[in-house]
Scaffold this active site. Structure first.
Site, PDB file in Angstrom:
ATOM      1  N   CYS A  10       0.976  -1.161   0.109  1.00 60.57           N
ATOM      2  CA  CYS A  10       0.004   0.007  -0.023  1.00 60.57           C
ATOM      3  C   CYS A  10       0.804   1.295  -0.055  1.00 60.57           C
ATOM      4  O   CYS A  10       1.752   1.266   0.696  1.00 60.57           O
ATOM      5  CB  CYS A  10      -0.965   0.190   1.289  1.00 60.57           C
ATOM      6  N   CYS A  27       0.339   0.575  10.562  1.00 58.96           N
ATOM      7  CA  CYS A  27      -0.154  -0.396   9.320  1.00 58.96           C
ATOM      8  C   CYS A  27       0.997  -1.271   8.755  1.00 58.96           C
ATOM      9  O   CYS A  27       1.995  -0.668   8.273  1.00 58.96           O
ATOM     10  CB  CYS A  27      -0.902   0.182   8.416  1.00 58.96           C
ATOM     11  N   CYS A  62     -16.403  -9.053   6.126  1.00 58.50           N
ATOM     12  CA  CYS A  62     -15.858  -7.718   5.987  1.00 58.50           C
ATOM     13  C   CYS A  62     -14.360  -8.102   5.275  1.00 58.50           C
ATOM     14  O   CYS A  62     -13.691  -8.826   5.516  1.00 58.50           O
ATOM     15  CB  CYS A  62     -15.483  -7.109   7.174  1.00 58.50           C
ATOM     16  N   CYS A 117     -19.376  -6.394   4.254  1.00 58.66           N
ATOM     17  CA  CYS A 117     -18.745  -4.955   4.344  1.00 58.66           C
ATOM     18  C   CYS A 117     -17.406  -4.946   3.758  1.00 58.66           C
ATOM     19  O   CYS A 117     -16.853  -6.109   3.492  1.00 58.66           O
ATOM     20  CB  CYS A 117     -18.527  -4.835   5.978  1.00 58.66           C
ATOM     21  N   ARG A 120     -17.856  -2.490  18.274  1.00 57.83           N
ATOM     22  CA  ARG A 120     -17.018  -3.606  17.926  1.00 57.83           C
ATOM     23  C   ARG A 120     -15.744  -3.524  18.767  1.00 57.83           C
ATOM     24  O   ARG A 120     -15.063  -2.696  18.152  1.00 57.83           O
ATOM     25  CB  ARG A 120     -16.895  -3.863  16.460  1.00 57.83           C
TER      26      ARG A 120
HETATM   27  N1  SAM Z   1      -6.451   0.480   3.348  1.00 56.43           N
HETATM   28  C1  SAM Z   1      -7.940   0.663   3.775  1.00 56.43           C
HETATM   29  C2  SAM Z   1      -8.003   2.075   4.619  1.00 56.43           C
HETATM   30  O1  SAM Z   1      -6.977   2.075   5.294  1.00 56.43           O
HETATM   31  O2  SAM Z   1      -8.925   2.712   4.691  1.00 56.43           O
HETATM   32  C3  SAM Z   1      -8.538  -0.440   4.329  1.00 56.43           C
HETATM   33  C4  SAM Z   1      -7.709  -1.483   5.255  1.00 56.43           C
HETATM   34  S1  SAM Z   1      -7.044  -0.629   6.865  1.00 56.43           S
HETATM   35  C5  SAM Z   1      -6.061  -1.969   7.199  1.00 56.43           C
HETATM   36  C6  SAM Z   1      -8.402  -0.476   7.730  1.00 56.43           C
HETATM   37  C7  SAM Z   1      -8.200  -0.261   9.138  1.00 56.43           C
HETATM   38  O3  SAM Z   1      -7.455  -1.002   9.937  1.00 56.43           O
HETATM   39  C8  SAM Z   1      -7.372   0.970   9.475  1.00 56.43           C
HETATM   40  O4  SAM Z   1      -8.174   2.198   9.020  1.00 56.43           O
HETATM   41  C9  SAM Z   1      -6.869   1.037  11.066  1.00 56.43           C
HETATM   42  O5  SAM Z   1      -7.971   1.580  11.762  1.00 56.43           O
HETATM   43  C10 SAM Z   1      -7.058  -0.452  11.019  1.00 56.43           C
HETATM   44  N2  SAM Z   1      -5.716  -0.922  11.469  1.00 56.43           N
HETATM   45  C11 SAM Z   1      -4.430  -1.287  10.559  1.00 56.43           C
HETATM   46  N3  SAM Z   1      -3.348  -1.601  11.237  1.00 56.43           N
HETATM   47  C12 SAM Z   1      -3.848  -1.632  12.509  1.00 56.43           C
HETATM   48  C13 SAM Z   1      -2.966  -2.268  13.528  1.00 56.43           C
HETATM   49  N4  SAM Z   1      -1.711  -2.561  13.427  1.00 56.43           N
HETATM   50  N5  SAM Z   1      -3.710  -2.232  14.789  1.00 56.43           N
HETATM   51  C14 SAM Z   1      -4.963  -1.903  14.983  1.00 56.43           C
HETATM   52  N6  SAM Z   1      -5.737  -1.323  13.800  1.00 56.43           N
HETATM   53  C15 SAM Z   1      -5.176  -1.211  12.672  1.00 56.43           C
HETATM   54  C1  DTB Z   2     -11.074  -2.137  11.596  1.00 62.67           C
HETATM   55  O1  DTB Z   2     -11.430  -1.175  12.397  1.00 62.67           O
HETATM   56  N1  DTB Z   2      -9.974  -3.062  12.182  1.00 62.67           N
HETATM   57  C2  DTB Z   2     -10.009  -3.996  11.020  1.00 62.67           C
HETATM   58  C3  DTB Z   2     -10.981  -3.676   9.932  1.00 62.67           C
HETATM   59  N2  DTB Z   2     -11.485  -2.514  10.451  1.00 62.67           N
HETATM   60  C4  DTB Z   2     -10.539  -3.634   8.482  1.00 62.67           C
HETATM   61  C5  DTB Z   2      -8.377  -4.106  10.745  1.00 62.67           C
HETATM   62  C6  DTB Z   2      -7.488  -4.481  11.556  1.00 62.67           C
HETATM   63  C7  DTB Z   2      -6.180  -4.741  11.322  1.00 62.67           C
HETATM   64  C8  DTB Z   2      -5.133  -5.147  12.483  1.00 62.67           C
HETATM   65  C9  DTB Z   2      -3.817  -5.482  12.009  1.00 62.67           C
HETATM   66  C10 DTB Z   2      -3.740  -6.189  10.671  1.00 62.67           C
HETATM   67  O2  DTB Z   2      -3.900  -7.515  10.667  1.00 62.67           O
HETATM   68  O3  DTB Z   2      -3.272  -5.680   9.657  1.00 62.67           O
HETATM   69 FE1  SF4 Z   3      -2.608   1.488   3.496  1.00 61.01          FE
HETATM   70 FE2  SF4 Z   3      -2.761   0.425   5.645  1.00 61.01          FE
HETATM   71 FE3  SF4 Z   3      -3.215   2.859   5.508  1.00 61.01          FE
HETATM   72 FE4  SF4 Z   3      -5.064   1.115   4.709  1.00 61.01          FE
HETATM   73  S1  SF4 Z   3      -4.351   1.382   6.814  1.00 61.01           S
HETATM   74  S2  SF4 Z   3      -4.282   3.083   3.529  1.00 61.01           S
HETATM   75  S3  SF4 Z   3      -3.951  -0.483   3.880  1.00 61.01           S
HETATM   76  S4  SF4 Z   3      -1.191   1.635   4.905  1.00 61.01           S
END
Ligand code: SAM
Ligand code: DTB
Ligand code: SF4
Length: 338
Positions: free
Chosen positions: A74, A81, A118, A149, A281
């Site tokens: 990404c 992330c 989801c 979702c 959630r």
């Molecule tokens: N790329 C898209 C976006 O960012 O909208 C969708 C996937 S993204 C992984 C969805 C959500 O996962 C993020 O907005 C964040 O709130 C959550 N997330 C990602 N990495 C995480 C982590 N290490 N711990 C907790 N939540 C996480």
């Molecule tokens: C949300 O609020 N949490 C989820 C989902 N929406 C997409 C993602 C959590 C990601 C946790 C770290 C990972 O496994 O990437």
């Molecule tokens: Fe990309 Fe992760 Fe950010 Fe979603 S949360 S936009 S997958 S870097």
């Protein structure tokens, strides 16, 4: 007005700005939310229970399963992330899953008792060809009878409408944190981009799933700022994921200090009080949480969990452990008693 009587009300605004909240066009001021977060815990839990019981069956737990349909690579730089190209986390980028792969995962989730499915993709924003492929995946989920979702990044009005027409029930797009902290965590997009996508989703008639992450070094005041932003969306989200930061080695937040678990419980309770009808959630981070903290979150009004062996790329609590925990707590799912 008593907190238990707070209702979703008011017209859907076309453009929500965080300045609007600061200008006082809001149901919940940051100070009012902070005053709830500051309550003695027994008082806060009682208030959350009152609201929860007035709006939901307190024994019921929703089970939502996640699937990463397009992992890694990404271009965004979200500090938490593991899927960002900016961080060395060892996550390999994959191609998008096919409808057959998704159907297999949906059937597994359904057999295990999930009612919501989801699909997440590591995109900044999908292109129109991506949306066409995701439409087919949404139809697979709906054919198998689960709520669908998606979380795919930023959407245009037209893309949100196409997903709505394919039968999408919810779109997840998190505000993640308070507006003033956002720029320290992510530099490649801003808070207003997030609000604009939520607006497109809402106007397409898709239900909004939006929440945030707790434990990224924010203050209690900043947790109040996040909850106030969510609660002042008009209407507030139908679904509110509260994630505890999963600290992934290689990400800038890998060495963040642990948060007191009771601060997490407080955040859940305040989400419940300020968004009475929402599904709140208990999302990422359960694998790192002890059973008692999770149960406190259920008592604080969490009525949905991510269920299944994986989140997107990291591990989730085990299905057997979750079944046992819900049974010990005497709670039910859509399949009946756990
Ligand atoms: N790329 C898209 C976006 O960012 O909208 C969708 C996937 S993204 C992984 C969805 C959500 O996962 C993020 O907005 C964040 O709130 C959550 N997330 C990602 N990495 C995480 C982590 N290490 N711990 C907790 N939540 C996480
Ligand atoms: C949300 O609020 N949490 C989820 C989902 N929406 C997409 C993602 C959590 C990601 C946790 C770290 C990972 O496994 O990437
Ligand atoms: Fe990309 Fe992760 Fe950010 Fe979603 S949360 S936009 S997958 S870097």
């Amino acid at each position: 007005m008593k907190v238990a009587e707070q209702k979703v009300r008011g017209p859907v605004s076309r453009r929500v700005t965080h300045e609007a909240a600061e200008a006082g066009e809001e149901r919940w001021s940051r100070d009012a939310v902070k005053a709830l977060l500051n309550l003695p815990l027994p008082e806060l839990m009682f208030r959350a229970q009152e609201v929860h019981r007035a709006n939901h069956n307190p024994l019921h737990m929703e089970l939502a399963t996640l699937l990463s349909i397009k992992t890694g690579g990404c271009p965004e730089d979200c500090g938490y992330c593991p899927q960002s190209v900016h961080h060395e986390t060892g996550v390999e980028a994959t191609k998008m899953m096919t409808p057959d792969m998704v159907r297999e995962a949906v059937l597994g989730a359904k057999a295990a008792g999930a009612s919501r499915f989801c699909m997440g993709a590591a995109w900044r924003a999908p292109n129109d060809r991506d949306i066409e492929k995701v439409e087919a995946l949404v139809r697979v989920v709906k054919e198998e009878g689960l709520e669908a979702c998606c979380t795919l990044g930023m959407l245009s009005d037209g893309q949100a409408q196409r997903l709505a027409d394919a039968g999408l029930d919810y779109y997840n797009h998190n505000l993640d944190t308070a507006p003033e902290l956002y720029g320290d965590i992510i530099s490649t997009r801003d808070y207003q981009d997030r609000l604009d996508t939520l607006d497109s989703v809402r106007h397409a008639g898709v239900k909004v799933c939006s929440g945030g992450i707790v434990g990224m070094g924010e203050s209690r005041d900043q947790r109040a700022g996040l909850i106030a932003q969510l609660a002042n969306l008009s209407p507030y989200p139908e679904s509110v994921p509260i994630n505890q930061l999963v600290k992934v080695p290689g990400t800038p937040l890998a060495d963040e200090e642990d948060l007191d678990p009771l601060e997490f419980v407080r955040t859940v309770a305040v989400a419940r009080i300020t968004m009475p009808k929402a599904k709140v959630r208990l999302s990422a981070g359960r694998r790192q949480m002890d059973d008692s903290t999770q149960v406190l979150c259920f008592l604080a009004g969490a009525n949905s969990i991510f269920y299944g062996d994986r989140l997107l790329v990291t591990g989730n609590a085990d299905i057997e452990a979750d079944q046992a925990l819900l049974a010990r707590a005497g709670m039910t799912t859509s399949q009946g008693h756990a």
